[in-house]
Design an enzyme around this catalytic site. Structure first.
Site, mmCIF file in Angstrom:
data_model
loop_
_atom_site.group_PDB
_atom_site.id
_atom_site.type_symbol
_atom_site.label_atom_id
_atom_site.label_comp_id
_atom_site.label_asym_id
_atom_site.label_seq_id
_atom_site.Cartn_x
_atom_site.Cartn_y
_atom_site.Cartn_z
ATOM 1 N N CYS A 1 19.306 0.415 33.231
ATOM 2 C CA CYS A 1 20.639 -0.361 34.332
ATOM 3 C C CYS A 1 19.914 -1.805 35.032
ATOM 4 O O CYS A 1 20.897 -2.205 35.075
ATOM 5 C CB CYS A 1 20.481 0.744 35.183
ATOM 6 S SG CYS A 1 19.285 1.389 36.700
ATOM 7 N N GLN B 1 27.116 3.597 35.559
ATOM 8 C CA GLN B 1 26.177 2.679 34.873
ATOM 9 C C GLN B 1 26.128 3.893 33.731
ATOM 10 O O GLN B 1 26.024 3.464 32.859
ATOM 11 C CB GLN B 1 25.202 2.970 35.924
ATOM 12 C CG GLN B 1 23.732 2.429 34.413
ATOM 13 C CD GLN B 1 23.588 1.042 34.670
ATOM 14 O OE1 GLN B 1 23.798 0.278 35.063
ATOM 15 N NE2 GLN B 1 23.873 1.038 33.463
ATOM 16 N N ARG C 1 29.285 -3.207 31.643
ATOM 17 C CA ARG C 1 29.760 -2.089 32.673
ATOM 18 C C ARG C 1 31.073 -3.137 32.413
ATOM 19 O O ARG C 1 32.007 -1.976 33.524
ATOM 20 C CB ARG C 1 29.008 -3.500 33.586
ATOM 21 C CG ARG C 1 27.136 -2.459 33.622
ATOM 22 C CD ARG C 1 27.051 -1.223 34.088
ATOM 23 N NE ARG C 1 28.306 -0.683 35.533
ATOM 24 C CZ ARG C 1 27.442 -0.555 37.046
ATOM 25 N NH1 ARG C 1 25.899 -1.240 36.876
ATOM 26 N NH2 ARG C 1 27.943 -0.342 37.930
ATOM 27 N N HIS D 1 24.951 7.351 40.382
ATOM 28 C CA HIS D 1 25.393 5.778 39.736
ATOM 29 C C HIS D 1 26.323 6.364 38.694
ATOM 30 O O HIS D 1 25.735 5.981 37.668
ATOM 31 C CB HIS D 1 23.796 5.199 39.827
ATOM 32 C CG HIS D 1 24.810 3.261 38.976
ATOM 33 N ND1 HIS D 1 25.771 3.130 39.178
ATOM 34 C CD2 HIS D 1 23.824 2.525 39.436
ATOM 35 C CE1 HIS D 1 25.407 1.679 39.630
ATOM 36 N NE2 HIS D 1 24.639 1.777 39.192
ATOM 37 N N ASP E 1 13.651 3.458 34.456
ATOM 38 C CA ASP E 1 14.606 2.261 36.431
ATOM 39 C C ASP E 1 12.956 2.154 36.976
ATOM 40 O O ASP E 1 12.191 2.798 36.997
ATOM 41 C CB ASP E 1 15.723 3.520 36.475
ATOM 42 C CG ASP E 1 16.006 3.014 38.389
ATOM 43 O OD1 ASP E 1 16.976 1.666 38.187
ATOM 44 O OD2 ASP E 1 17.121 2.841 39.002
ATOM 45 N N ARG F 1 29.532 0.881 47.692
ATOM 46 C CA ARG F 1 28.078 0.903 47.281
ATOM 47 C C ARG F 1 27.314 1.426 48.721
ATOM 48 O O ARG F 1 27.538 0.486 49.370
ATOM 49 C CB ARG F 1 27.036 -0.251 46.927
ATOM 50 C CG ARG F 1 25.791 -0.631 46.673
ATOM 51 C CD ARG F 1 25.556 -1.216 45.925
ATOM 52 N NE ARG F 1 25.889 -0.733 44.298
ATOM 53 C CZ ARG F 1 24.666 -1.513 43.202
ATOM 54 N NH1 ARG F 1 24.216 -2.377 43.428
ATOM 55 N NH2 ARG F 1 24.900 -1.412 42.222
HETATM 56 N N1 CP Z 1 22.357 -1.787 37.491
HETATM 57 C C1 CP Z 1 22.950 -2.154 38.941
HETATM 58 O O1 CP Z 1 23.737 -1.011 39.013
HETATM 59 O O2 CP Z 1 22.689 -3.163 39.463
HETATM 60 P P1 CP Z 1 23.668 -4.166 40.145
HETATM 61 O O3 CP Z 1 22.614 -2.975 41.577
HETATM 62 O O4 CP Z 1 23.246 -5.479 40.124
HETATM 63 O O5 CP Z 1 24.579 -3.819 40.827
HETATM 64 N N1 NVA Z 2 17.814 3.470 41.600
HETATM 65 C C1 NVA Z 2 17.899 1.998 41.699
HETATM 66 C C2 NVA Z 2 19.251 1.546 40.897
HETATM 67 C C3 NVA Z 2 19.943 0.280 40.779
HETATM 68 C C4 NVA Z 2 20.636 -0.186 40.533
HETATM 69 C C5 NVA Z 2 18.521 1.784 42.961
HETATM 70 O O1 NVA Z 2 19.155 2.500 43.524
HETATM 71 O O2 NVA Z 2 17.945 0.792 43.446
#
Ligand code: CP
Ligand code: NVA
Length: 298
Positions: A256, A131, A284, A128, A216, A101
């Site tokens: 998400c 997700q 997930r 992502h 989101d 990540r």
């Molecule tokens: N939706 C999602 O990826 O959540 P986190 O940031 O908690 O991993």
């Molecule tokens: N768009 C958000 C998603 C978090 C799961 C971010 O990147 O912070």
């Protein structure tokens, strides 16, 4: 031989995606798995916070008989300037699969090019995909074989939205996006996905006939510096309970998570009877267990 990575949906066929999603449902229902990843190690290299992605991957790997190693990138030599290719080379020589990540999708690609084991995108600025696997699994669980024809996206054209756009092209559903000017999804995706994707100028139009209504946060993890400004830009881009009446009668609401009540959603939206957000979050785990099997068995 170059390992198969999961960076976005580009290298995945419709059949691959359907297989991963369907297997996620089987895993959830039977609580069983055929692949034994005994003694295999999953490394999680995270540059940003996470609840769902981290926990679901750790539990999925444990259920498969493997073990996990969580590595906050601030504690790695990466944070002192060790090059990404060197880090990828070393980590992949000792582990069997890596979830990354990070802030910059190009760096994920660079990492994967120097990894001898599969690399999974655990969220970048651009995509992502894990997700969306969970979202599509959740829709399928709710709707059986009823085909997904339309998704409505309200708000920022961000990483999650971009992965939906890629999925729309692969699985051939329509996606209607209501977003502020200047917050559109990644342009090359829009250009490639012309047949399936429409940017609309009203929420009503976006919601019409949609079977998944989703949104989101206004401020993603990359955008925190401009968060004050974004509160103004996004103030009309939210989902509230009555919006669900304008969507298809079978519509579900997804997010998400994490969510900001009073910003992109009304205070009670997550508790709406059409909301499937908790099921979506749990999925997930199951769909990523399926993904790990897919990558390590192939
Ligand atoms: N939706 C999602 O990826 O959540 P986190 O940031 O908690 O991993
Ligand atoms: N768009 C958000 C998603 C978090 C799961 C971010 O990147 O912070």
């Amino acid at each position: 031989m170059r390992p198969k990575h999961f960076l976005n949906f580009e290298d995945y066929s419709k059949e691959d995606l359907v297989e991963i999603i369907n297997r996620g449902i089987v895993i959830k229902n039977n609580k069983e798995t055929s692949e034994d990843l005994n003694k295999k190690t999953l490394a999680l290299v995270f540059q940003k916070p996470s609840t769902r992605t981290r926990v679901s991957f750790e539990i999925a790997m444990n259920r498969l008989g493997g073990n996990t190693l969580f590595l906050s990138s601030s504690e790695l030599q990466l944070s002192r300037g060790e090059p990404i290719p060197d880090t990828a080379n070393v980590l992949s020589s000792m582990t069997d699969v890596i979830v990354l990540r990070n802030d910059n999708h190009e760096e994920l690609v660079l990492f994967s090019e120097n990894s001898s084991v599969p690399v999974i995108n655990g969220l970048t600025d651009l995509f992502h995909p894990c997700q969306i696997l969970a979202d599509l699994m959740t829709f399928k669980e709710k709707n059986g074989n009823s085909e997904l024809k339309k998704v409505c996206w309200i708000g920022d054209g961000n990483n999650v939205c971009n992965s939906y756009i890629e999925a729309a092209s692969k699985l051939d559903f329509e996606m209607s996006i209501f977003c502020p000017k200047g917050s559109e999804p990644y342009l090359p995706l829009l250009e490639n996905g012309k047949e399936n994707i429409t940017i609309v100028s009203s929420k009503k139009e976006a919601l019409h006939n949609a079977q998944i209504v989703t949104t989101d946060v206004w401020t993603s993890m990359n955008d925190e510096v401009s968060s004050k400004e974004r509160m103004k830009t996004f103030k009309n881009f939210f989902v509230e309970e009555k919006d669900m009446e304008l969507a298809s009668s079978e519509a579900v609401f997804m997010h998400c998570l994490p969510a900001h009540r009073g910003e992109e959603i009304s205070f009670n939206m997550l508790e709406h009877d059409k909301s499937v957000v908790w099921q979506q979050a749990e999925n997930r785990l199951h769909v990523q267990q399926s993904l790990l099997e897919f990558l390590l068995a192939n």
